[in-house]
Write a protein that holds these residues in place. Structure first.
Motif, PDB file in Angstrom:
ATOM      1  N   LEU A  30       0.837  -1.206   0.000  1.00  0.00           N
ATOM      2  CA  LEU A  30       0.000   0.000   0.000  1.00  0.00           C
ATOM      3  C   LEU A  30       0.870   1.253   0.000  1.00  0.00           C
ATOM      4  O   LEU A  30       0.631   2.203  -0.755  1.00  0.00           O
ATOM      5  CB  LEU A  30      -0.923  -0.022   1.225  1.00  0.00           C
ATOM      6  CG  LEU A  30      -1.995   1.058   1.264  1.00  0.00           C
ATOM      7  CD1 LEU A  30      -3.329   0.464   1.682  1.00  0.00           C
ATOM      8  CD2 LEU A  30      -1.615   2.170   2.209  1.00  0.00           C
TER       9      LEU A  30
ATOM     10  N   ASP B 267       2.604   1.619  -3.458  1.00  0.00           N
ATOM     11  CA  ASP B 267       1.648   2.087  -4.479  1.00  0.00           C
ATOM     12  C   ASP B 267       1.378   3.573  -4.301  1.00  0.00           C
ATOM     13  O   ASP B 267       1.334   4.337  -5.277  1.00  0.00           O
ATOM     14  CB  ASP B 267       0.312   1.329  -4.375  1.00  0.00           C
ATOM     15  CG  ASP B 267       0.449  -0.123  -4.839  1.00  0.00           C
ATOM     16  OD1 ASP B 267       1.499  -0.450  -5.435  1.00  0.00           O
ATOM     17  OD2 ASP B 267      -0.483  -0.920  -4.580  1.00  0.00           O
ATOM     18  N   CYS B 268       1.191   3.965  -3.044  1.00  0.00           N
ATOM     19  CA  CYS B 268       0.877   5.366  -2.751  1.00  0.00           C
ATOM     20  C   CYS B 268       2.047   6.272  -3.159  1.00  0.00           C
ATOM     21  O   CYS B 268       1.843   7.313  -3.799  1.00  0.00           O
ATOM     22  CB  CYS B 268       0.573   5.485  -1.259  1.00  0.00           C
ATOM     23  SG  CYS B 268       0.293   7.157  -0.719  1.00  0.00           S
TER      24      CYS B 268
ATOM     25  N   ARG C 238      -8.924  -0.472   1.580  1.00  0.00           N
ATOM     26  CA  ARG C 238      -7.715  -0.114   0.821  1.00  0.00           C
ATOM     27  C   ARG C 238      -7.770   1.330   0.319  1.00  0.00           C
ATOM     28  O   ARG C 238      -6.826   2.095   0.509  1.00  0.00           O
ATOM     29  CB  ARG C 238      -7.542  -1.082  -0.361  1.00  0.00           C
ATOM     30  CG  ARG C 238      -6.250  -0.896  -1.145  1.00  0.00           C
ATOM     31  CD  ARG C 238      -6.212  -1.790  -2.367  1.00  0.00           C
ATOM     32  NE  ARG C 238      -6.324  -3.198  -2.013  1.00  0.00           N
ATOM     33  CZ  ARG C 238      -5.288  -3.971  -1.698  1.00  0.00           C
ATOM     34  NH1 ARG C 238      -4.073  -3.480  -1.717  1.00  0.00           N
ATOM     35  NH2 ARG C 238      -5.466  -5.239  -1.376  1.00  0.00           N
TER      36      ARG C 238
ATOM     37  N   THR D  12      -5.421   4.361   1.674  1.00  0.00           N
ATOM     38  CA  THR D  12      -4.588   5.063   0.693  1.00  0.00           C
ATOM     39  C   THR D  12      -4.877   6.563   0.735  1.00  0.00           C
ATOM     40  O   THR D  12      -3.965   7.385   0.662  1.00  0.00           O
ATOM     41  CB  THR D  12      -4.861   4.516  -0.726  1.00  0.00           C
ATOM     42  OG1 THR D  12      -4.571   3.120  -0.726  1.00  0.00           O
ATOM     43  CG2 THR D  12      -4.005   5.211  -1.777  1.00  0.00           C
TER      44      THR D  12
ATOM     45  N   THR E 264      -2.102   9.232   1.466  1.00  0.00           N
ATOM     46  CA  THR E 264      -1.873  10.215   0.401  1.00  0.00           C
ATOM     47  C   THR E 264      -1.974  11.636   0.947  1.00  0.00           C
ATOM     48  O   THR E 264      -1.163  12.512   0.619  1.00  0.00           O
ATOM     49  CB  THR E 264      -2.907  10.022  -0.736  1.00  0.00           C
ATOM     50  OG1 THR E 264      -2.777   8.698  -1.237  1.00  0.00           O
ATOM     51  CG2 THR E 264      -2.694  11.017  -1.864  1.00  0.00           C
TER      52      THR E 264
END
Ligand code: ADP
Length: 217
Positions: free
Chosen positions: A73, A76-77, A106, A110, A114
Protein backbone atom coordinates in the motif's frame (compact mmCIF):
# COMPACT_ATOMS: atom_id res chain seq x y z
CA UNK A 1 -16.44 32.23 4.46
CA UNK A 2 -14.47 29.44 2.77
CA UNK A 3 -17.10 29.16 0.02
CA UNK A 4 -17.82 32.89 -0.29
CA UNK A 5 -14.23 33.98 -1.01
CA UNK A 6 -13.76 32.06 -4.29
CA UNK A 7 -17.39 32.70 -5.29
CA UNK A 8 -16.97 36.47 -4.78
CA UNK A 9 -13.90 36.44 -6.98
CA UNK A 10 -15.75 34.60 -9.78
CA UNK A 11 -18.67 37.07 -9.46
CA UNK A 12 -16.27 40.02 -9.77
CA UNK A 13 -14.71 38.65 -12.96
CA UNK A 14 -18.12 38.02 -14.55
CA UNK A 15 -19.24 41.55 -13.61
CA UNK A 16 -16.24 43.18 -15.29
CA UNK A 17 -16.82 41.24 -18.50
CA UNK A 18 -20.60 41.69 -18.52
CA UNK A 19 -20.40 45.45 -17.96
CA UNK A 20 -17.85 45.80 -20.75
CA UNK A 21 -15.16 47.18 -18.40
CA UNK A 22 -12.82 44.54 -19.83
CA UNK A 23 -12.88 43.33 -23.44
CA UNK A 24 -13.58 39.57 -23.47
CA UNK A 25 -10.74 38.75 -25.89
CA UNK A 26 -8.10 41.03 -24.31
CA UNK A 27 -5.02 39.85 -22.40
CA UNK A 28 -6.49 41.34 -19.25
CA UNK A 29 -9.61 39.22 -19.68
CA UNK A 30 -7.45 36.14 -20.17
CA UNK A 31 -5.84 36.76 -16.78
CA UNK A 32 -9.22 37.34 -15.15
CA UNK A 33 -10.58 34.11 -16.65
CA UNK A 34 -7.63 32.30 -15.13
CA UNK A 35 -8.43 33.78 -11.71
CA UNK A 36 -12.04 32.66 -12.09
CA UNK A 37 -11.01 29.18 -13.21
CA UNK A 38 -8.64 28.76 -10.22
CA UNK A 39 -11.41 29.92 -7.86
CA UNK A 40 -13.82 27.47 -9.48
CA UNK A 41 -11.34 24.61 -9.01
CA UNK A 42 -11.02 25.60 -5.36
CA UNK A 43 -14.81 25.63 -4.90
CA UNK A 44 -15.11 22.17 -6.46
CA UNK A 45 -12.37 20.80 -4.17
CA UNK A 46 -14.00 22.37 -1.13
CA UNK A 47 -17.45 21.06 -1.95
CA UNK A 48 -16.15 17.55 -2.70
CA UNK A 49 -14.23 17.51 0.59
CA UNK A 50 -17.21 18.81 2.56
CA UNK A 51 -19.51 16.20 1.03
CA UNK A 52 -16.95 13.46 1.78
CA UNK A 53 -16.62 14.53 5.39
CA UNK A 54 -20.40 14.75 5.91
CA UNK A 55 -20.83 11.31 4.37
CA UNK A 56 -18.24 9.77 6.69
CA UNK A 57 -19.65 11.56 9.74
CA UNK A 58 -23.18 10.40 8.91
CA UNK A 59 -21.93 6.80 8.64
CA UNK A 60 -22.95 6.74 4.97
CA UNK A 61 -19.49 6.18 3.53
CA UNK A 62 -19.34 2.55 2.43
CA UNK A 63 -16.31 0.76 3.87
CA UNK A 64 -14.87 -2.32 2.17
CA UNK A 65 -12.68 -4.16 4.66
CA UNK A 66 -10.12 -6.65 3.38
CA UNK A 67 -6.60 -7.93 4.06
CA UNK A 68 -4.00 -5.49 2.77
CA UNK A 69 -0.22 -5.80 2.64
CA UNK A 70 0.88 -2.58 4.33
CA UNK A 71 4.20 -2.32 2.45
CA UNK A 72 2.46 -2.72 -0.93
CA UNK A 73 0.00 0.00 0.00
CA UNK A 74 2.84 2.39 0.89
CA UNK A 75 4.77 1.62 -2.30
CA UNK A 76 1.65 2.09 -4.48
CA UNK A 77 0.88 5.37 -2.75
CA UNK A 78 4.44 6.69 -3.15
CA UNK A 79 4.46 5.69 -6.80
CA UNK A 80 1.29 7.70 -7.41
CA UNK A 81 2.83 10.75 -5.69
CA UNK A 82 6.21 10.51 -7.49
CA UNK A 83 5.26 13.22 -10.00
CA UNK A 84 4.19 15.66 -7.30
CA UNK A 85 7.38 14.97 -5.31
CA UNK A 86 9.49 15.57 -8.39
CA UNK A 87 7.71 18.87 -9.03
CA UNK A 88 8.56 19.97 -5.48
CA UNK A 89 12.09 18.51 -5.75
CA UNK A 90 11.45 16.32 -2.70
CA UNK A 91 12.68 12.73 -2.22
CA UNK A 92 10.19 10.07 -1.17
CA UNK A 93 11.69 7.26 0.94
CA UNK A 94 9.90 4.14 2.23
CA UNK A 95 11.22 2.32 5.33
CA UNK A 96 9.18 -0.84 5.72
CA UNK A 97 10.19 -3.12 8.58
CA UNK A 98 8.86 -6.47 7.36
CA UNK A 99 5.59 -7.81 6.01
CA UNK A 100 2.35 -6.77 7.69
CA UNK A 101 -1.16 -7.64 6.70
CA UNK A 102 -3.72 -5.16 7.96
CA UNK A 103 -7.50 -5.39 7.86
CA UNK A 104 -8.87 -2.20 6.40
CA UNK A 105 -10.41 -0.38 3.48
CA UNK A 106 -7.72 -0.11 0.82
CA UNK A 107 -8.98 3.07 -0.87
CA UNK A 108 -9.63 4.89 2.38
CA UNK A 109 -6.26 3.89 3.89
CA UNK A 110 -4.59 5.06 0.69
CA UNK A 111 -6.53 8.34 0.95
CA UNK A 112 -5.25 8.91 4.53
CA UNK A 113 -1.65 8.13 3.60
CA UNK A 114 -1.87 10.22 0.40
CA UNK A 115 -3.11 13.20 2.38
CA UNK A 116 -0.26 12.96 4.91
CA UNK A 117 2.44 12.41 2.29
CA UNK A 118 1.18 15.19 0.01
CA UNK A 119 1.07 17.61 2.96
CA UNK A 120 4.64 16.58 3.88
CA UNK A 121 5.77 17.16 0.28
CA UNK A 122 3.99 20.55 0.09
CA UNK A 123 5.67 21.78 3.28
CA UNK A 124 9.13 20.28 2.64
CA UNK A 125 12.05 22.42 1.54
CA UNK A 126 13.65 21.44 -1.78
CA UNK A 127 16.13 18.56 -1.83
CA UNK A 128 14.88 17.12 1.46
CA UNK A 129 13.37 13.68 2.03
CA UNK A 130 9.93 12.68 3.20
CA UNK A 131 10.22 9.34 4.96
CA UNK A 132 7.28 6.93 5.22
CA UNK A 133 7.75 4.21 7.84
CA UNK A 134 5.64 1.15 8.57
CA UNK A 135 6.11 -0.82 11.75
CA UNK A 136 4.16 -2.95 14.21
CA UNK A 137 2.70 -1.44 17.37
CA UNK A 138 0.29 -2.36 20.16
CA UNK A 139 -3.24 -1.08 19.59
CA UNK A 140 -5.30 1.01 22.00
CA UNK A 141 -7.91 -1.74 22.54
CA UNK A 142 -7.82 -3.60 25.89
CA UNK A 143 -6.66 -6.75 24.10
CA UNK A 144 -3.70 -4.75 22.73
CA UNK A 145 -4.23 -6.31 19.32
CA UNK A 146 -1.20 -5.99 17.12
CA UNK A 147 -1.62 -2.98 14.89
CA UNK A 148 0.48 -1.36 12.25
CA UNK A 149 1.74 2.17 12.58
CA UNK A 150 2.29 4.33 9.50
CA UNK A 151 4.53 7.37 9.97
CA UNK A 152 5.21 10.26 7.59
CA UNK A 153 8.18 12.41 8.57
CA UNK A 154 9.18 15.69 6.94
CA UNK A 155 11.80 18.37 7.52
CA UNK A 156 9.36 21.22 6.91
CA UNK A 157 8.65 24.27 9.09
CA UNK A 158 7.04 22.26 11.89
CA UNK A 159 3.87 23.19 13.76
CA UNK A 160 3.65 25.18 17.00
CA UNK A 161 1.70 24.09 20.08
CA UNK A 162 -1.35 26.20 19.27
CA UNK A 163 -1.45 24.72 15.77
CA UNK A 164 -1.06 21.17 17.04
CA UNK A 165 -4.18 21.50 19.20
CA UNK A 166 -6.50 22.35 16.29
CA UNK A 167 -4.87 20.60 13.37
CA UNK A 168 -7.48 17.85 12.95
CA UNK A 169 -10.45 20.24 13.11
CA UNK A 170 -12.26 21.45 9.99
CA UNK A 171 -10.96 24.39 7.95
CA UNK A 172 -7.79 24.77 9.97
CA UNK A 173 -5.06 26.18 7.83
CA UNK A 174 -2.43 27.35 10.22
CA UNK A 175 -0.95 29.98 7.99
CA UNK A 176 -3.95 30.50 5.77
CA UNK A 177 -2.44 32.56 2.98
CA UNK A 178 0.53 30.22 2.69
CA UNK A 179 -1.60 27.06 2.88
CA UNK A 180 -4.21 28.28 0.38
CA UNK A 181 -1.38 29.05 -1.97
CA UNK A 182 -0.39 25.40 -1.62
CA UNK A 183 -3.84 24.42 -2.86
CA UNK A 184 -5.30 22.90 0.30
CA UNK A 185 -8.85 23.11 1.63
CA UNK A 186 -8.12 22.73 5.35
CA UNK A 187 -10.27 19.58 5.37
CA UNK A 188 -7.70 16.89 4.53
CA UNK A 189 -6.71 16.11 8.11
CA UNK A 190 -10.32 16.24 9.36
CA UNK A 191 -11.24 13.69 6.66
CA UNK A 192 -8.18 11.57 7.54
CA UNK A 193 -9.16 11.55 11.21
CA UNK A 194 -12.75 10.55 10.38
CA UNK A 195 -11.46 7.69 8.19
CA UNK A 196 -9.00 6.54 10.87
CA UNK A 197 -11.88 6.52 13.40
CA UNK A 198 -13.83 4.22 11.04
CA UNK A 199 -10.90 1.78 11.36
CA UNK A 200 -10.95 2.05 15.14
CA UNK A 201 -7.47 3.56 14.95
CA UNK A 202 -5.61 6.60 16.19
CA UNK A 203 -4.01 9.49 14.35
CA UNK A 204 -1.61 12.10 15.67
CA UNK A 205 1.44 14.23 15.10
CA UNK A 206 4.57 15.34 16.84
CA UNK A 207 6.53 18.30 15.64
CA UNK A 208 9.36 20.68 16.46
CA UNK A 209 9.16 24.18 15.02
CA UNK A 210 12.00 24.72 12.58
CA UNK A 211 12.85 21.01 12.37
CA UNK A 212 9.86 19.19 10.93
CA UNK A 213 6.77 17.13 11.65
CA UNK A 214 5.91 13.45 11.91
CA UNK A 215 2.29 12.49 11.31
CA UNK A 216 1.29 8.94 12.28
CA UNK A 217 -1.76 6.70 12.24
P1 ADP B 1 -4.96 21.30 3.58
O1 ADP B 1 -5.89 20.72 2.58
O2 ADP B 1 -5.04 22.78 3.70
O3 ADP B 1 -3.55 20.77 3.48
P2 ADP B 1 -5.10 19.70 5.95
O4 ADP B 1 -6.26 19.45 6.86
O5 ADP B 1 -4.49 18.53 5.24
O6 ADP B 1 -5.61 20.79 4.93
O7 ADP B 1 -3.98 20.47 6.75
C1 ADP B 1 -4.37 21.55 7.58
C2 ADP B 1 -3.22 22.48 7.85
O8 ADP B 1 -2.25 21.82 8.68
C3 ADP B 1 -2.42 22.89 6.63
O9 ADP B 1 -3.05 23.92 5.93
C4 ADP B 1 -1.12 23.31 7.28
O10 ADP B 1 -1.26 24.61 7.84
C5 ADP B 1 -0.96 22.31 8.41
N1 ADP B 1 -0.09 21.16 8.02
C6 ADP B 1 -0.51 19.95 7.57
N2 ADP B 1 0.53 19.12 7.32
C7 ADP B 1 1.65 19.83 7.62
C8 ADP B 1 3.06 19.54 7.58
N3 ADP B 1 3.51 18.33 7.18
N4 ADP B 1 3.92 20.52 7.98
C9 ADP B 1 3.46 21.73 8.38
N5 ADP B 1 2.15 22.07 8.44
C10 ADP B 1 1.25 21.14 8.07
Amino acid sequence: HELRTPLTSIRAVLGLIEEGVVEPDSDEAKELFQVARISTDRLIRLINDMLDLKKIEAGKMEMLFEDIEAGDLVNDCLRSLAGMAEEHKVNLVAEIEGHFVIYGDRDKTTQILTNLVSNAVKFSPENQSVIVRVRPTKGKTPSKTEMVRFEVADKGPGINEEGLSKLFEKFQQLDSSDSREKGGTGLGLAISKALVDKHNGDIGVYSTVGEGSTFWF
